[in-house]
Design a protein around this motif. Structure first.
Motif, PDB file in Angstrom:
ATOM      1  N   ALA A   1      10.118  64.648  -0.647  1.00 51.11           N
ATOM      2  CA  ALA A   1      10.809  65.735   0.038  1.00 51.11           C
ATOM      3  C   ALA A   1      10.283  65.924   1.458  1.00 51.11           C
ATOM      4  O   ALA A   1      11.056  66.232   2.378  1.00 51.11           O
ATOM      5  CB  ALA A   1      10.645  67.037  -0.760  1.00 51.11           C
ATOM      6  N   LYS A   2       9.000  65.728   1.646  1.00 56.04           N
ATOM      7  CA  LYS A   2       8.446  65.941   2.984  1.00 56.04           C
ATOM      8  C   LYS A   2       9.010  64.925   3.977  1.00 56.04           C
ATOM      9  O   LYS A   2       9.366  65.275   5.093  1.00 56.04           O
ATOM     10  CB  LYS A   2       6.913  65.833   2.949  1.00 56.04           C
ATOM     11  N   THR A   3       9.050  63.699   3.565  1.00 56.13           N
ATOM     12  CA  THR A   3       9.601  62.676   4.458  1.00 56.13           C
ATOM     13  C   THR A   3      11.077  62.930   4.728  1.00 56.13           C
ATOM     14  O   THR A   3      11.571  62.684   5.834  1.00 56.13           O
ATOM     15  CB  THR A   3       9.370  61.281   3.847  1.00 56.13           C
ATOM     16  N   ALA A   4      11.759  63.465   3.733  1.00 55.06           N
ATOM     17  CA  ALA A   4      13.178  63.769   3.927  1.00 55.06           C
ATOM     18  C   ALA A   4      13.358  64.694   5.124  1.00 55.06           C
ATOM     19  O   ALA A   4      14.270  64.503   5.957  1.00 55.06           O
ATOM     20  CB  ALA A   4      13.768  64.399   2.664  1.00 55.06           C
ATOM     21  N   ASP A   5      12.486  65.698   5.244  1.00 58.12           N
ATOM     22  CA  ASP A   5      12.595  66.628   6.369  1.00 58.12           C
ATOM     23  C   ASP A   5      12.370  65.922   7.706  1.00 58.12           C
ATOM     24  O   ASP A   5      13.075  66.174   8.689  1.00 58.12           O
ATOM     25  CB  ASP A   5      11.579  67.760   6.207  1.00 58.12           C
ATOM     26  N   LEU A   6      11.398  65.038   7.712  1.00 60.35           N
ATOM     27  CA  LEU A   6      11.101  64.317   8.954  1.00 60.35           C
ATOM     28  C   LEU A   6      12.255  63.384   9.327  1.00 60.35           C
ATOM     29  O   LEU A   6      12.632  63.274  10.499  1.00 60.35           O
ATOM     30  CB  LEU A   6       9.805  63.519   8.794  1.00 60.35           C
ATOM     31  N   TRP A   7      12.825  62.756   8.319  1.00 63.36           N
ATOM     32  CA  TRP A   7      13.958  61.868   8.577  1.00 63.36           C
ATOM     33  C   TRP A   7      15.142  62.643   9.165  1.00 63.36           C
ATOM     34  O   TRP A   7      15.882  62.124   9.984  1.00 63.36           O
ATOM     35  CB  TRP A   7      14.399  61.170   7.284  1.00 63.36           C
ATOM     36  N   ALA A   8      15.308  63.868   8.700  1.00 65.26           N
ATOM     37  CA  ALA A   8      16.404  64.686   9.221  1.00 65.26           C
ATOM     38  C   ALA A   8      16.246  64.856  10.729  1.00 65.26           C
ATOM     39  O   ALA A   8      17.214  64.691  11.499  1.00 65.26           O
ATOM     40  CB  ALA A   8      16.426  66.038   8.509  1.00 65.26           C
ATOM     41  N   ASP A   9      15.036  65.112  11.148  1.00 62.38           N
ATOM     42  CA  ASP A   9      14.793  65.246  12.595  1.00 62.38           C
ATOM     43  C   ASP A   9      14.997  63.910  13.307  1.00 62.38           C
ATOM     44  O   ASP A   9      15.597  63.850  14.376  1.00 62.38           O
ATOM     45  CB  ASP A   9      13.353  65.738  12.843  1.00 62.38           C
ATOM     46  N   ASP A  10      14.471  62.879  12.699  1.00 63.57           N
ATOM     47  CA  ASP A  10      14.628  61.542  13.292  1.00 63.57           C
ATOM     48  C   ASP A  10      16.099  61.212  13.545  1.00 63.57           C
ATOM     49  O   ASP A  10      16.475  60.721  14.602  1.00 63.57           O
ATOM     50  CB  ASP A  10      14.055  60.458  12.353  1.00 63.57           C
ATOM     51  N   LEU A  11      16.900  61.493  12.544  1.00 60.67           N
ATOM     52  CA  LEU A  11      18.325  61.134  12.657  1.00 60.67           C
ATOM     53  C   LEU A  11      19.041  61.981  13.695  1.00 60.67           C
ATOM     54  O   LEU A  11      19.930  61.488  14.401  1.00 60.67           O
ATOM     55  CB  LEU A  11      19.027  61.281  11.307  1.00 60.67           C
ATOM     56  N   ASP A  12      18.663  63.244  13.756  1.00 62.07           N
ATOM     57  CA  ASP A  12      19.288  64.086  14.786  1.00 62.07           C
ATOM     58  C   ASP A  12      19.031  63.509  16.173  1.00 62.07           C
ATOM     59  O   ASP A  12      19.941  63.429  17.011  1.00 62.07           O
ATOM     60  CB  ASP A  12      18.739  65.522  14.702  1.00 62.07           C
ATOM     61  N   ALA A  13      17.811  63.095  16.389  1.00 70.03           N
ATOM     62  CA  ALA A  13      17.448  62.532  17.697  1.00 70.03           C
ATOM     63  C   ALA A  13      18.223  61.233  17.955  1.00 70.03           C
ATOM     64  O   ALA A  13      18.762  61.023  19.055  1.00 70.03           O
ATOM     65  CB  ALA A  13      15.944  62.274  17.750  1.00 70.03           C
TER      66      ALA A  13
END
Lengths: 366, 366, 366, 366
Positions: free
Chosen positions: C186-198
């Protein structure tokens, strides 16, 4: 040939039941750039379509084909082509009798024994309706053959119905399209019409023999020793519903010949080898000679008849069965375009196999 | 069926030429744990072996098989089995005539046209010698069938040679092993002996019809619609050298029947359904019924004969050809064990397909 | 695997283009008697469906599946199953730019070079939309596996996106369904969300690694040596659009191990052999061990991006290309259910192969 | 790929066990007229032959190949080619330990579980000795490719052993034949020599990564969507013993790229399209681009090691096992010619598929 797929490189997978939502063929491996449209395919489907005359089932299916994939701007793309035929005449009726009893001579009993379940509505997957998908696929194969082998011609016709065979002396290619039996012998067509009327009144049916000839086939097609041209044709024809025998050239009668008689003597003609006769049916060692490729197959009589026959039920009880409904008294008639379609598919497939393995390495004579 | 391989799950790939160092079969997919040894296979090869009597070619090949792989401590391991038969009688001789001229009715010309190269020594790959590899593979198939379907019996025999057919009234299973024609009709065997003597003196040859029957086949084998049991049998038999026709049950004669006559009526017996007749040859809708599976195939006369025939050379010049050498006047005789082998391979393959897809989900009756 | 068909006994043939009338799968060889309905299949299709969250393409296709054949009264009949998905969102638009220019990293150029014709609308047959048909077929495979191997579980999830991998310490099976990335961390999921937005803001895209695990696979599945379980899995995963690498167990990292480290030591447990580790990914010699079968595959970044790239036109002129339209910034996300579907199809197929060849002849331990 | 056969049109069936009488390959579908002799094939077999240096097993097998069929007067005939390698070093020894105990990381246990019987002598069919047959078949494929695609070059080499990878800055094609590791980086070769000496003293083994590059491959090879060039390569490489991962182009690392970085930009060169980079490994949409085709695969460490590992016996008892005998400490070294052979077979097969389906209908640019 593998369950619902046939062909090596030009592969046709058919699907669908007699009374389900539809049926069709997935045609894989077609060469790209071939002009194909629904109308071309429909032409061949119409030849097979039920209800065209009083000698075929009165079930009315337009059998309209839709091309769902693999064709773009009128040309094949080299990807899989889906041909869809929706069923429209799924008449709601009582199938109870067939659901419980097995028709003698029909696949009812073996489908049950094999799978433990069967779609009894109109025979389900075992229905000859499956052959509509073959005819559609054959339409694509014909289009590709026409493009790749200019002048090739594939023609099927009936040569025997019941005990009555055509008289080869009357053979006229132009007659084939002129009568409901697709036969080159107009006189026999008239006699068959009477024969069928009598059979129908009797609640009976009858078998037939179909001959399919391909003219203009180049020499060299056929992949010995288990993908021979005649091997593939035998499989293709035997896979058609109700077929019980397949012959190439002289067929079973070859057993009666001596080697001297059987030899198709060879001379040199202006365009290559010529043969004094064609006992071989255009195939030697499994490879086409360049002569006409000649195949015949026998179709047994329709097993769904109005005359009562002894049978059993699923629970093993003795019964009698009469099959009402709209059945062809001679399914052989509608097998003509099916045989043509199978010939077209096999020839295209073998042509592609040959191009793939041999290319232009074949030998010349003279 | 794909060039040199046949079978879906039990797959046999053959290789080798008539006059090369040897020939053989790679048998893939055999069930593990089946007792197999060279002796069992040799038994069937000996049945096909040339030079056994005056009616078969005098070429003397021991046709001794070696198992090179796939069998460990007398049992199949489930891995690929290589069956090797070395050629010993590669008599050095002058093939010049056949190398340049094409025998009418033979694959000489089509191999050349297809491949641009051919091994003309004894026909190379197109020689009926290839069928030794089939018989060897069939030996493995028989062993597996015996283990998996106790009581199954596969028997081939000649039913016609030239214009003379056997009299079914004389049919005696025990006679089949007692005469050089593998025929159940001892009286006809004597007549055929005279027929062949006359033909041989004339430098001629003759065709034949072989029937192969499998008894004890369980109901349910066959994979509709393009891997039907009859489809696979038709392909298997048509792939044998010189075969021009294949029939299941009534075969081509089914065309002459009416639906009333053709119906194999069903009753319930102590062990399941029983049939009043077997027009269908034990197959309905491409699936075995449990009755005898009956196949016939016609073998054309040997094309290598001593009577001169017109032909051409590779350079296109007119010529006459006489084929000297040791050729069978009736290749049909030695086709008997080949037909049996093909039947065994097809039945085992279909049994495996059935186990794979259906397992024990098949339906019961009663 | 043969052009548009994969599988040995459980064979799936897909057809259809991104912007044609529809697409689908012909599923052949399914065992009979398996409970299957459109809803079960729809469940898996919905998992792959576009437009579900902001990280997947906004193209809105209901991807509603219709069963056209092979299922009767809710059970498979053993005949071919046609799964049809009609295209509804064939937005009429100008494809001119893609029609003339080739997208770098895309199949545009190779389809043209191979076939001389291509359906450029949305990528035609090369579109990842083809994978919807795989997911539908996988739904049938899952149903059959559930019936034949009770307790089997197939689960896919994302383990890496761009440079960021999950932390295996956070692995939680229950998290997989809780985030748009199908990831157990779940933690990585949050980081990926930011990554993808960028990435999206940059008009860019990114690659990913998917892992698929099958739990409860019986020992013994896999057909050495060219139908090994890992061979089939490698082919199945590599055939998915944009996949560039496939790993079994430790995968490429196995190269860094010594034999001592790599040995998954064996002990005897209450239900059979147990292993100290699973470097092998549940497969030895191409055959399942009974451990979890573990496969990973890498998906390259979407080639259709908003950042201009240099390319050429069909006429060979230099050009720049920007691909507008509704494209996934990380196609890896939607590859998760596709990987699961391929795993299901391969396992069922190998189970059927095993039943067909081996039956219950496998060995026991202890 | 189907059990012991791989390939669509160029089909290779291998047979044989490590310690049986021999092993070989049946090569079916080879184009006719290709110059092939035993010496050409032997060249490649010698590259794989054991006992050539201290880093490979000291088992001494000449691995001499005999061509048993399919080649006449130095040219392929288009019929099946049998390549036979007799085993000569069947050292009589005591296999008792391996017969009863299962080696961790080895196929011993799964072959037993699958088949209920296994040839434990040297691993039987699961031995890497099977790859000799692949190399022999690859020799035929190379000969055909050379004839049909002049200038094509297939080269394999080791790029990683254990934790140590080559330095691409040192890459020198000419070095590959100069060291026992077939590596283009001479400096790393020296370090690996030391690494292996240490491992051998420890009774240990190590994994490796092999890269195979094909130069001069024409654009257009590959049969989407399930016979893609990369799909076939993945299957081919994963089918090699001990392989756990396969990569095309950037492989697993593609997951870490963005779409901008991954785009191999296209410009027009004098002979057609040129690319700024080759992240794709020469394959887009499963079809070759004309760039170098680049494949890598990881080979796990040999499981037969001298360090004791925990295991169980067939009767389920706990045990320790040490594998004495002549085993490669790094089987990766001898996998180099195997990878090359598989590349050659796949490329020829795809070339033939392409000729068969597409012929010269492919598109041009410019």
């Amino acid at each position: 040939m593998s369950i619902n797929t046939f062909g090596h490189l030009f592969r046709v997978t058919t699907w669908g039941e007699s009374h389900g939502p539809g049926l069709g063929a997935t045609v894989d491996g077609c060469p790209p750039g071939i002009a194909v449209d629904a109308e071309m395919i429909q032409h061949w489907l119409d030849k097979r379509k039920p209800g065209q005359n009083k000698y075929t089932t009165q079930r009315r299916e337009p059998d309209a084909v839709k091309i769902m994939s693999g064709v773009f701007e009128g040309k094949t793309t080299g990807t899989s082509i889906q041909l869809l035929i929706e069923n429209t005449d799924q008449r709601s009726k009582d199938y109870g009798d067939i659901a419980e009893k097995f028709r003698p001579g029909h696949a009812d009993i073996t489908y049950w024994q094999k799978y433990g379940i069967r779609d009894y509505r109109g025979g389900g997957r075992s229905s000859a309706r499956e052959t509509a998908a073959r005819v559609a696929a054959g339409g694509v194969a014909r289009a590709a053959l026409d493009a790749l082998v200019p002048g090739i011609q594939i023609t099927g016709y009936m040569v025997q119905m019941g005990a009555r065979a055509i008289d080869r002396a009357n053979f006229d290619w132009d007659q084939i399209e002129q009568n409901p039996f697709w036969t080159p012998d107009a006189k026999t067509a008239d006699l068959w019409a009477d024969d069928l009327d009598a059979l129908r009144k009797d609640g009976n049916s009858v078998g037939a023999i179909i001959e399919v000839v391909a003219r203009g086939v180049p020499a060299g097609l056929g992949a010995p020793v288990y993908g021979k041209l005649d091997t593939d044709l035998a499989a293709a024809m035997m896979s058609i519903n109700a077929v019980k025998g397949v012959e190439i050239g002289d067929g079973m009668a070859a057993a009666m010949l001596t080697g001297v008689d059987n030899a198709d003597e060879i001379t040199m003609g202006p365009n290559g080898p010529e043969y004094s006769s064609n006992h071989a049916g255009g195939i030697l060692g499994g490879i086409s000679t360049g002569q006409d490729v000649v195949v015949r197959f026998a179709v047994k009589p329709t097993s769904s008849i109005l005359t009562p026959r002894k049978t059993i039920t699923k629970s093993g009880e003795a019964a009698e069965i009469i099959t009402k409904g709209r059945h062809d008294p001679c399914v052989g008639i509608r097998a003509v375009p099916v045989g043509e379609a199978m010939m077209a598919c096999v020839l295209l497939d073998q042509l592609m196999l040959h191009r793939g393995q041999v290319g232009d390495a074949g030998g010349t004579i003279g």
